[in-house]
Design an enzyme around this catalytic site. Structure first.
Site, mmCIF file in Angstrom:
data_model
loop_
_atom_site.group_PDB
_atom_site.id
_atom_site.type_symbol
_atom_site.label_atom_id
_atom_site.label_comp_id
_atom_site.label_asym_id
_atom_site.label_seq_id
_atom_site.Cartn_x
_atom_site.Cartn_y
_atom_site.Cartn_z
ATOM 1 C CB ALA A 56 -4.817 -1.054 -0.991
ATOM 2 N N GLY A 89 -1.612 6.351 4.313
ATOM 3 C CA GLY A 89 -1.391 5.052 3.673
ATOM 4 C C GLY A 89 -2.455 4.064 4.102
ATOM 5 C CG ASN A 90 -3.679 1.122 1.982
ATOM 6 O OD1 ASN A 90 -3.112 0.044 1.859
ATOM 7 N ND2 ASN A 90 -3.799 1.989 0.966
ATOM 8 C CG PHE A 91 -3.586 -1.623 7.885
ATOM 9 C CD1 PHE A 91 -2.520 -1.254 8.682
ATOM 10 C CD2 PHE A 91 -4.854 -1.215 8.245
ATOM 11 C CE1 PHE A 91 -2.701 -0.502 9.832
ATOM 12 C CE2 PHE A 91 -5.070 -0.464 9.382
ATOM 13 C CZ PHE A 91 -3.995 -0.094 10.192
ATOM 14 C CB SER A 92 -2.203 -2.902 0.882
ATOM 15 O OG SER A 92 -1.681 -3.748 -0.107
#
Ligand code: C5P
Length: 398
Positions: free
Chosen positions: A276, A208-211
């Site tokens: 994102a 995943g990512n930090f969005s």
């Protein structure tokens, strides 16, 4: 913008009722016609004489005027209103509004009102923080009511916390803004992607990512305020839109997001690609949890995810607008221009992770808007709702 507007000012039984006098005075000064409706408990805090003198109208509290038997029609007052403002709104009145407990003139008027309703809660910090109050406020929000959140500060109990009614000057400003917000996007259907995507490695792990989705949801809310019909295709986030009219379709992976977007796009006027999206996903997610004891260090083979913005950019027909984002760490402008061309976008919003307080999870952002027809505008650091306005104004100009 408040000149000539019919405002029903609902006052309930809280200490902050003393501020309602100032609120009434300011509304009248702005040229609004104000009808005060007060609860029986409200009259314990502030007298109808003061309120009727300032509004120039008899204050309504009861269903009947006792000596004449005259019926006070909550339906007529509700229909007369251009806006209803309940300030202060106590926990009790909020609960009654959320559940339709129509045992006084204020709540019956609320239930009859067709106009937008603004609710300014005021109470002690623990009452405000109670799950019951939070749930009732969320319910009002889901009805499309505008919640004017209380502010932090000293309370009547001398405790300090969140519960002070917003200042009358600010409430008037919110109403003024509401009536002056132009609706340049009325009749437009807007698709917004927001948040991260999660690409499953196994049933418990993902890439995943930090969005956080803050920017995408701010755009969705602002577009709805500008009159658009908005659908957000959202990856996993913990936030919700403020505007009740915004439709949210929740997805997990890039592929699911892509499927929803390609289905919705033919019927959309504008697509704003704020998500994102993970560029890669595990080729073959494990169906059971990968166990440390049993396996060697696993090798995760990745496959490319679809580029949703590019897919829509290629599919668009004349009249449709596709807007992308470029969140960059270096060679910002060059990368943004490359994406604008490669994905066949009409506009790209560039932000750099090198800018302090811009990008993931922050409440602010600093952007540059570059359009396919060559315009290039830098904006200063602003709150995400203000940034959303700048982006939507630029789209409107297109
Ligand atoms: O290529 P890059 O990921 O930097 O491009 C960012 C823009 O493309 C953003 O608008 C993002 O929402 C969109 N995007 C997409 N699908 C992908 C990757 C990015 O829609 N798979």
């Amino acid at each position: 913008m408040l000149k000539g507007k019919h405002i029903v000012l609902g006052i309930t039984g809280g200490i902050a009722a003393y501020k309602s006098v100032t609120l009434l005075r300011l509304l009248v000064k702005k040229g609004a016609e104000v009808q005060v409706v007060i609860t029986p408990a409200g009259k314990e805090f502030i007298t109808p004489v003061t309120l009727s003198a300032l509004s120039g109208k008899p204050v309504i509290c009861d269903f009947f005027t006792a000596n004449t038997g005259q019926w006070n029609s909550h339906v007529d007052i509700g229909l007369w209103a251009d806006a209803m403002v309940i300030a202060p709104a106590t926990a009790c009145t909020i609960a009654k509004m959320a559940n339709g407990v129509a045992d006084n003139m204020l709540v019956t008027t609320y239930l009859s009102a067709k106009a937008p309703v603004f609710v300014a809660p005021a109470m002690d910090l623990d009452m405000m923080a109670h799950p019951s109050t939070r749930r009732n406020i969320d319910t009002l929000r889901s009805y499309g009511n505008h919640i004017i959140e209380p502010v932090e500060g000293e309370l009547a109990s001398h405790l300090v916390g969140k519960g002070r009614m917003e200042e009358p000057e600010r409430i008037v400003e919110i109403l003024d803004n509401f009536f002056s917000t132009p609706q340049p996007l009325k009749g437009k259907k807007i698709l917004v992607t927001a948040g991260p995507t999660y690409e499953r490695i196994d049933p418990v792990r993902f890439i995943g990512n930090f969005s956080t989705g803050k920017m995408g949801y701010a755009i969705a809310d602002e577009a709805a305020r500008m009159g658009a019909e908005v659908t957000v295709v959202s990856g996993p986030v913990s936030i919700k839109p403020d505007e009740a009219s915004v439709k949210v379709i929740r997805v997990e992976s890039a592929r699911q997001m892509c499927d929803q977007c390609t289905a919705l796009f033919p019927d959309s006027d504008i697509a704003i690609m704020c998500a994102a999206v993970a560029d890669y996903a595990p080729a073959e997610p494990h169906t059971s949890k990968i166990k440390r004891e049993k396996s060697e260090v696993p090798v995760i083979t990745l496959v490319k995810n679809p580029d949703i913005a590019a897919t829509l950019g290629q599919a668009k027909h004349s009249g449709q607008i596709v807007v992308g984002f470029a969140l960059e760490t270096d060679n910002e402008r060059e990368n943004a221009l490359d994406k604008l061309a490669r994905k066949n976008l009409d506009m790209i919003v560039l932000n750099s992770l090198r800018d302090h307080n811009a990008g993931f999870g922050t409440d602010t952002n600093k952007i540059t808007i570059i359009t396919a027809d060559g315009s290039d505008t830098d904006f200063p650091l602003k709150s995400k709702p203000e940034v959303a306005k700048d982006i939507l104004n630029a789209i409107t100009a297109l």
